[in-house]
Design a protein around this motif. Structure first.
Motif, PDB file in Angstrom:
ATOM      1  N   UNK A 135     -79.226 -20.213  32.241  1.00 49.33           N
ATOM      2  CA  UNK A 135     -79.853 -20.812  30.959  1.00 49.33           C
ATOM      3  C   UNK A 135     -80.317 -22.202  31.153  1.00 49.33           C
ATOM      4  N   UNK A 136     -79.414 -23.096  31.639  1.00 54.54           N
ATOM      5  CA  UNK A 136     -79.683 -24.361  31.936  1.00 54.54           C
ATOM      6  C   UNK A 136     -81.173 -24.609  32.496  1.00 54.54           C
ATOM      7  N   UNK A 137     -81.320 -23.963  33.718  1.00 54.95           N
ATOM      8  CA  UNK A 137     -82.538 -23.990  34.500  1.00 54.95           C
ATOM      9  C   UNK A 137     -83.841 -23.435  33.591  1.00 54.95           C
ATOM     10  N   UNK A 138     -83.755 -22.348  32.931  1.00 53.77           N
ATOM     11  CA  UNK A 138     -84.692 -21.764  32.370  1.00 53.77           C
ATOM     12  C   UNK A 138     -85.231 -22.772  31.138  1.00 53.77           C
ATOM     13  N   UNK A 139     -84.230 -23.304  30.409  1.00 50.62           N
ATOM     14  CA  UNK A 139     -84.279 -24.042  29.191  1.00 50.62           C
ATOM     15  C   UNK A 139     -85.247 -25.385  29.801  1.00 50.62           C
ATOM     16  N   UNK A 140     -84.746 -25.768  30.777  1.00 51.78           N
ATOM     17  CA  UNK A 140     -85.486 -27.113  31.449  1.00 51.78           C
ATOM     18  C   UNK A 140     -86.771 -26.982  31.721  1.00 51.78           C
ATOM     19  N   UNK A 141     -87.058 -25.667  32.280  1.00 50.79           N
ATOM     20  CA  UNK A 141     -88.673 -25.332  32.499  1.00 50.79           C
ATOM     21  C   UNK A 141     -89.566 -25.116  31.209  1.00 50.79           C
ATOM     22  N   UNK A 142     -88.873 -24.533  30.262  1.00 55.28           N
ATOM     23  CA  UNK A 142     -89.457 -24.409  29.029  1.00 55.28           C
ATOM     24  C   UNK A 142     -90.665 -23.330  28.972  1.00 55.28           C
ATOM     25  N   UNK A 143     -90.532 -22.530  29.865  1.00 59.15           N
ATOM     26  CA  UNK A 143     -91.548 -21.372  30.043  1.00 59.15           C
ATOM     27  C   UNK A 143     -90.898 -20.118  29.296  1.00 59.15           C
ATOM     28  N   UNK A 144     -89.620 -19.727  29.601  1.00 59.34           N
ATOM     29  CA  UNK A 144     -89.268 -18.516  29.154  1.00 59.34           C
ATOM     30  C   UNK A 144     -88.042 -18.623  28.305  1.00 59.34           C
ATOM     31  N   UNK A 145     -87.680 -17.667  27.769  1.00 54.08           N
ATOM     32  CA  UNK A 145     -86.487 -17.570  26.898  1.00 54.08           C
ATOM     33  C   UNK A 145     -85.392 -17.070  27.745  1.00 54.08           C
ATOM     34  N   UNK A 146     -84.217 -17.745  27.932  1.00 52.11           N
ATOM     35  CA  UNK A 146     -83.124 -17.468  28.712  1.00 52.11           C
ATOM     36  C   UNK A 146     -82.407 -16.232  28.442  1.00 52.11           C
ATOM     37  N   UNK A 147     -82.283 -16.006  27.036  1.00 51.00           N
ATOM     38  CA  UNK A 147     -81.653 -14.638  26.615  1.00 51.00           C
ATOM     39  C   UNK A 147     -82.364 -13.571  27.315  1.00 51.00           C
ATOM     40  N   UNK A 148     -83.793 -13.540  27.324  1.00 54.78           N
ATOM     41  CA  UNK A 148     -84.537 -12.488  28.009  1.00 54.78           C
ATOM     42  C   UNK A 148     -84.368 -12.460  29.588  1.00 54.78           C
ATOM     43  N   UNK A 149     -84.435 -13.477  30.120  1.00 58.94           N
ATOM     44  CA  UNK A 149     -84.192 -13.654  31.666  1.00 58.94           C
ATOM     45  C   UNK A 149     -82.836 -13.115  31.782  1.00 58.94           C
ATOM     46  N   UNK A 150     -81.654 -13.271  31.088  1.00 56.10           N
ATOM     47  CA  UNK A 150     -80.409 -12.686  31.516  1.00 56.10           C
ATOM     48  C   UNK A 150     -80.261 -11.209  31.030  1.00 56.10           C
ATOM     49  N   UNK A 151     -81.033 -11.057  29.999  1.00 55.25           N
ATOM     50  CA  UNK A 151     -81.070  -9.485  29.808  1.00 55.25           C
ATOM     51  C   UNK A 151     -81.740  -8.621  30.906  1.00 55.25           C
ATOM     52  N   UNK A 152     -82.853  -9.145  31.330  1.00 53.64           N
ATOM     53  CA  UNK A 152     -83.455  -8.420  32.761  1.00 53.64           C
ATOM     54  C   UNK A 152     -82.645  -8.349  33.859  1.00 53.64           C
ATOM     55  N   UNK A 153     -81.814  -9.682  34.176  1.00 55.87           N
ATOM     56  CA  UNK A 153     -80.870  -9.511  35.409  1.00 55.87           C
ATOM     57  C   UNK A 153     -79.816  -8.787  35.320  1.00 55.87           C
ATOM     58  N   UNK A 154     -79.186  -8.376  33.911  1.00 56.54           N
ATOM     59  CA  UNK A 154     -78.056  -7.543  33.632  1.00 56.54           C
ATOM     60  C   UNK A 154     -78.231  -6.285  33.620  1.00 56.54           C
ATOM     61  N   UNK A 155     -79.443  -5.914  33.129  1.00 57.55           N
ATOM     62  CA  UNK A 155     -80.201  -4.497  33.057  1.00 57.55           C
ATOM     63  C   UNK A 155     -80.542  -4.163  34.635  1.00 57.55           C
ATOM     64  N   UNK A 156     -80.669  -5.092  35.361  1.00 58.80           N
ATOM     65  CA  UNK A 156     -81.074  -4.511  36.678  1.00 58.80           C
ATOM     66  C   UNK A 156     -79.674  -4.324  37.401  1.00 58.80           C
ATOM     67  N   UNK A 157     -78.754  -5.213  37.193  1.00 56.71           N
ATOM     68  CA  UNK A 157     -77.558  -4.931  37.811  1.00 56.71           C
ATOM     69  C   UNK A 157     -76.663  -3.725  37.410  1.00 56.71           C
ATOM     70  N   UNK A 158     -76.880  -3.370  36.241  1.00 56.21           N
ATOM     71  CA  UNK A 158     -76.292  -2.261  35.629  1.00 56.21           C
ATOM     72  C   UNK A 158     -76.674  -0.980  36.177  1.00 56.21           C
ATOM     73  N   UNK A 159     -77.998  -1.052  36.616  1.00 60.71           N
ATOM     74  CA  UNK A 159     -78.770   0.217  37.021  1.00 60.71           C
ATOM     75  C   UNK A 159     -79.537   0.990  36.032  1.00 60.71           C
ATOM     76  N   UNK A 160     -79.354   0.471  34.835  1.00 59.93           N
ATOM     77  CA  UNK A 160     -80.273   0.747  33.533  1.00 59.93           C
ATOM     78  C   UNK A 160     -81.665   0.995  33.768  1.00 59.93           C
ATOM     79  N   UNK A 161     -82.228  -0.212  34.459  1.00 60.09           N
ATOM     80  CA  UNK A 161     -83.687  -0.464  34.739  1.00 60.09           C
ATOM     81  C   UNK A 161     -83.692  -0.838  36.210  1.00 60.09           C
ATOM     82  N   UNK A 162     -84.897  -0.554  36.718  1.00 56.79           N
ATOM     83  CA  UNK A 162     -85.149  -1.081  38.306  1.00 56.79           C
ATOM     84  C   UNK A 162     -86.115  -2.121  37.925  1.00 56.79           C
TER      85      UNK A 162
END
Length: 654
Positions: A607-634
């Motif tokens: 979250x800290x890195x994503x916020x510092x860049x100012x391009x993406x929403x950190x909560x959405x980046x985390x959602x993508x990572x978690x959905x991938x790890x869980x196998x819900x999405x590729x």
């Protein structure tokens, strides 16, 4: 094979040394610099620099930059002109004399004889810069399909013309090179992220030519040249492929003969070298056919081949047939001098190095491509590759998926869209097991199958959809990009090919986008990082023009991809090799993201890195990572490229 760099600027010799150091890996055999006299009232000079990997005429006579005998033309060439011997004979009959055995000198004579029109005579893979001292014109030229890269920047936004100057003024000039890092080393361009290119990169995992992720730095598009003359910069196309002359009425056997004859001829042509050469060997029909043809022209010497395999444990999330068993089988059939590498990189340490060499975020295939190139360079300088067979003969699953999806077109849209949407939502994305790959592909198929022809294909090439990017972007970035169509370049190419058969439309679009911007760029950068030249016979001009005249149903027959190539290859290889399931060429990133790369993901996409860049929403980046790890999405490729994007910014922008 070499690296080229140059600029028009006042005191350019103070900048060229750093530019050449940045691309030293592209050619360690020789270095050359040429600087013109002053060309305008502001003190501008033309400066060319060259790093040489000696392949043809390895003597000092092949030194570059090379000047014509009358000193009017100066050239620096990266690549090979395969038909230079035939051109030399033509030019000698017109009175030209030659001092060397190099293709560079032939190029100079061809330009002197025919000017810009000489380009239609060339068959090769190349980029070159040419200065015409009489006309005070600079040309930056790239080959037919973009096998070799060439970048340029114009720091002022446009070459400046000074009315009171007798010759015109170029300052603050133009700067160009084989790699972006060389342009940056010139110190005239500040490295900044281009947001429009970022929008495209997230869509496709690459940005279409002429865009790059660096603001103000462009590619010379394939089959084009950039001309700078009297302070004006123009970009012109000198080659395009046409599907207007399909040869109907010929038998399948006739086409098989033409494919074999042409493949034999272009392989022989591309084996021209004054240094040892070999071939990559995946065990697929493309590379195996090339090795079989090389054997015809090797004078009884075994062809040196290199193959790369993946450990079984790393294939848990990528249930595809591993190439290595098939490569071993082809080796036994063709009796090559076989070398095998298993993919065991320290990937966390390797990625930053690859990104530096790539000038952009690395894709998964960059890892095995670099490692096998590095291994091959221990004994060879030149390798042939089967790349391009899929683009020329329709070998990608998405081309077959387009045909299957067309069967649903008679269904009303009101039924088709909800049906496909439901299928896409129900199917799991990334669970391990034997059905991993089929389920993943079925899910991607369903997401786009209900769309119209053009958007359906664009959907199959999309990783972050417009909706996904909207959720990902900060509000500021979303607002800045709301009018930008990431698919604009693709739509332009679809419009150009609108009168071609549907399959040929897809091949044309891929030839202009996916092939040069992803596959060829990756192959060039990873092989040259190892100081190795890679040649691609399937993209030889002769093969391209043959395939363009071929009826489309010979490329995709029913659901059999590369049909005519495979039928022809049955004469060269065992049938089980020819018709084996396509494996693809990449790295097991789905496994690595759950193993050696997971700590890097947590750190670089925090979250800290994503916020510092100012391009993406950190909560959405985390959602993508978690959905991938869980196998819900590729979302493996999406996570991998967000990771690589952050590494790229740290390498170049920071």
């Amino acid at each position: 094979m070499c690296g080229i760099a140059g600029l028009i600027y006042h005191e350019p010799e103070k900048r060229i040394a750093g530019m050449l150091r940045a691309i030293e890996h592209r050619g360690r055999d020789d270095e050359g610099v040429w600087t013109s006299s002053v060309i305008d009232d502001e003190g501008s000079r033309v400066c060319f620099g060259h790093r040489r990997l000696s392949i043809i005429d390895t003597s000092t006579a092949g030194h570059q930059p090379m000047l014509s005998q009358d000193r009017r033309f100066v050239v620096i060439l990266n690549g090979e002109i395969y038909n230079y011997r035939e051109l030399r004979n033509q030019l000698e009959s017109k009175g030209h004399q030659f001092r060397t055995e190099s293709d560079t000198e032939v190029l100079l004579a061809a330009w002197a004889e025919w000017g810009e029109d000489c380009l239609r005579h060339l068959n090769g893979m190349f980029t070159f810069a040419l200065w015409d001292d009489k006309e005070r014109a600079l040309y930056l030229v790239r080959d037919h399909v973009g096998i070799k890269p060439l970048y340029y920047a114009n720091p002022s936004g446009k070459p400046k013309f000074v009315e009171h100057s007798r010759q015109g003024a170029y300052a603050p000039g133009i700067i160009f090179a084989s790699e972006i890092k060389s342009i940056l080393a010139g110190g005239l361009v500040k490295p900044e992220l281009d947001h429009e290119s970022l929008h495209q990169f997230l869509t496709f995992l690459w940005a279409p030519d002429p865009n790059t992720l660096f603001r103000g730095i462009k590619t010379v598009p394939p089959g084009h040249f950039v001309k700078i003359h009297d302070g004006e910069l123009s970009v012109r196309q000198w080659w395009d492929i046409s599907f207007d002359e399909i040869e109907e009425g010929k038998s399948e056997a006739w086409w098989q003969e033409r494919v074999l004859e042409t493949l034999d001829r272009v392989v022989k042509l591309e084996m021209v070298a004054d240094v040892p050469l070999g071939s990559f060997l995946s065990g697929g029909v493309d590379s195996s056919s090339i090795v079989a043809m090389m054997k015809h022209h090797s004078n009884g010497r075994p062809i040196e081949t290199y193959a790369i395999g993946i450990e079984a444990a790393d294939l848990r999330y990528d249930i595809i047939p591993d190439d290595i068993e098939w490569a071993r089988r082809v080796n036994q059939q063709l009796a090559t001098d076989y070398h095998e590498i298993m993919l065991k990189p320290q990937v966390a340490e390797l990625l930053p190095k690859l990104i530096y060499h790539m000038d952009e975020p690395a894709i998964d295939m960059a890892i095995p491509s670099y490692l096998v190139s590095r291994a091959a360079r221990e004994t060879l300088r030149v390798m042939l590759s089967g790349m391009g067979g899929d683009e020329v003969f329709a070998g990608y699953p998405r081309q077959m998926a387009m045909k299957i999806a067309g069967a649903f077109d008679p269904l009303p849209q009101l039924l088709r869209r909800p049906l496909m949407k439901t299928i896409a939502q129900v199917l799991p994305g990334g669970k391990p097991g034997k059905l991993t790959a089929p389920l993943r592909n079925a899910k991607k198929f369903a997401r786009s199958a209900a769309l119209d022809f053009e958007n359906r294909y664009l959907g199959y090439e999309t990783y972050f959809t417009d909706d996904a990017k909207s959720r990902l972007y900060t509000s500021e970035l979303r607002e800045a990009l709301k009018e930008i169509d990431a698919y604009a370049a693709h739509r332009t190419y679809f419009a150009r090919a609108k009168d071609a058969a549907p399959l040929n439309q897809l091949l044309y679009v891929d030839l202009k986008t996916f092939l040069p911007c992803l596959n060829l760029m990756t192959t060039d950068k990873t092989s040259m990082a190892a100081n190795l030249e890679v040649r691609v016979p399937f993209l030889n001009k002769e093969m391209l023009e043959l395939a363009a005249r071929m009826p489309p149903d010979l490329k995709l027959r029913g659901l059999k991809r590369k049909y005519i190539l495979k039928k022809a290859a049955e004469r060269l290889l065992p049938r089980e090799v020819v018709w084996r399931k396509k494996a693809g060429f990449g790295a097991p990133i789905r496994s690595w993201l759950r193993g050696p790369l997971r700590p890097m993901v947590d750190e670089l996409l925090s979250d800290e890195t994503i916020n510092r860049r100012g391009l993406f929403r950190p909560e959405e980046v985390r959602r993508i990572i978690d959905a991938n790890l869980s196998g819900r999405e590729d979302y493996n490729l999406q996570v991998f490229h967000l990771l690589n994007l952050e590494l790229w910014q740290r390498t170049f922008i920071d």
